[in-house]
Design a protein around this motif. Structure first.
Motif, PDB file in Angstrom:
ATOM      1  N   GLU A  53       0.817  -1.212   0.000  1.00 29.58           N
ATOM      2  CA  GLU A  53       0.000   0.000   0.000  1.00 29.58           C
ATOM      3  C   GLU A  53       0.846   1.254   0.000  1.00 29.58           C
ATOM      4  N   GLU A  55       0.178   5.626   0.465  1.00 25.82           N
ATOM      5  CA  GLU A  55      -0.771   6.684   0.797  1.00 25.82           C
ATOM      6  C   GLU A  55      -0.034   8.014   0.672  1.00 25.82           C
ATOM      7  N   THR A  65      -4.876   6.920  -1.773  1.00 25.47           N
ATOM      8  CA  THR A  65      -4.238   5.634  -1.500  1.00 25.47           C
ATOM      9  C   THR A  65      -4.207   4.766  -2.752  1.00 25.47           C
ATOM     10  N   ARG A 101     -12.961   3.045  -1.215  1.00 30.66           N
ATOM     11  CA  ARG A 101     -11.898   2.351  -1.938  1.00 30.66           C
ATOM     12  C   ARG A 101     -12.518   1.552  -3.074  1.00 30.66           C
TER      13      ARG A 101
END
Length: 172
Positions: A53, A55, A65, A101
């Motif tokens: 991930e 961000e 993100t 998301r």
């Protein structure tokens, strides 16, 4: 593996260097349009793989993100998860947040072939930046996944379920 490194390198390259704050934290300069960046590994709290991930802070209360998820519960799956986070308590990368998301994934099934799965989730979480940028994030939420018909099946399916994950990495 090269694609994963490429995505993570692109996220790092888009981050502008921050200035060291008086309290030892990182803050962005007034002339910089980019803020801090988080890079880490997210593990769902239910079986189903992991994600790399990133961000990126856009302002004090908003981040974008991007996750690259890999899983193999019964069949290999590779997914891309872009999203946004709105920090409602604390500042970006350090506090309570919520956000949507998008979830896109390519799944390879044994006999039935492969499919593109699409969906989304609404998450709420908390981010804590510890010493030297080491960051821990936790998230809970709900999501839905649309799966198109597979060979031999006539109907599409929508699966609604919980989302929960724990992420660890570094903010800089």
């Amino acid at each position: 593996m090269h694609g994963v490194l490429g995505v993570m390198t692109a996220l790092v390259m888009t981050a502008a260097p921050g200035e060291e704050g008086a309290a030892g934290g990182t803050s962005r300069s007034a002339s910089s349009s980019w803020g801090r960046t988080f890079l880490g590994v997210a593990v769902p709290l239910a079986p189903g793989g992991f994600a790399l991930e990133g961000e990126q802070e856009w302002d004090e209360g908003f981040t974008a993100t991007l996750g690259l998820r890999v899983s193999e519960p019964s069949s290999p799956r590779l997914g891309l998860e872009p999203g946004a986070r709105f920090y409602v308590k604390g500042s970006a990368l350090e506090g309570m947040w919520f956000g949507p998301r998008l979830e896109l994934a390519r799944t390879w099934r044994d006999v039935r072939g492969r499919s593109w799965d699409m969906g989304g989730a609404l998450l709420a979480g908390y981010s804590v930046c510890l010493r030297q940028g080491f960051t821990v994030q936790g998230a809970l939420g709900v999501g839905a996944t649309y799966r198109p018909p597979l060979a031999g099946f006539n109907s599409w399916t929508v699966t609604v379920g919980h989302r929960a994950q724990l992420s660890v990495g570094w903010s800089f």
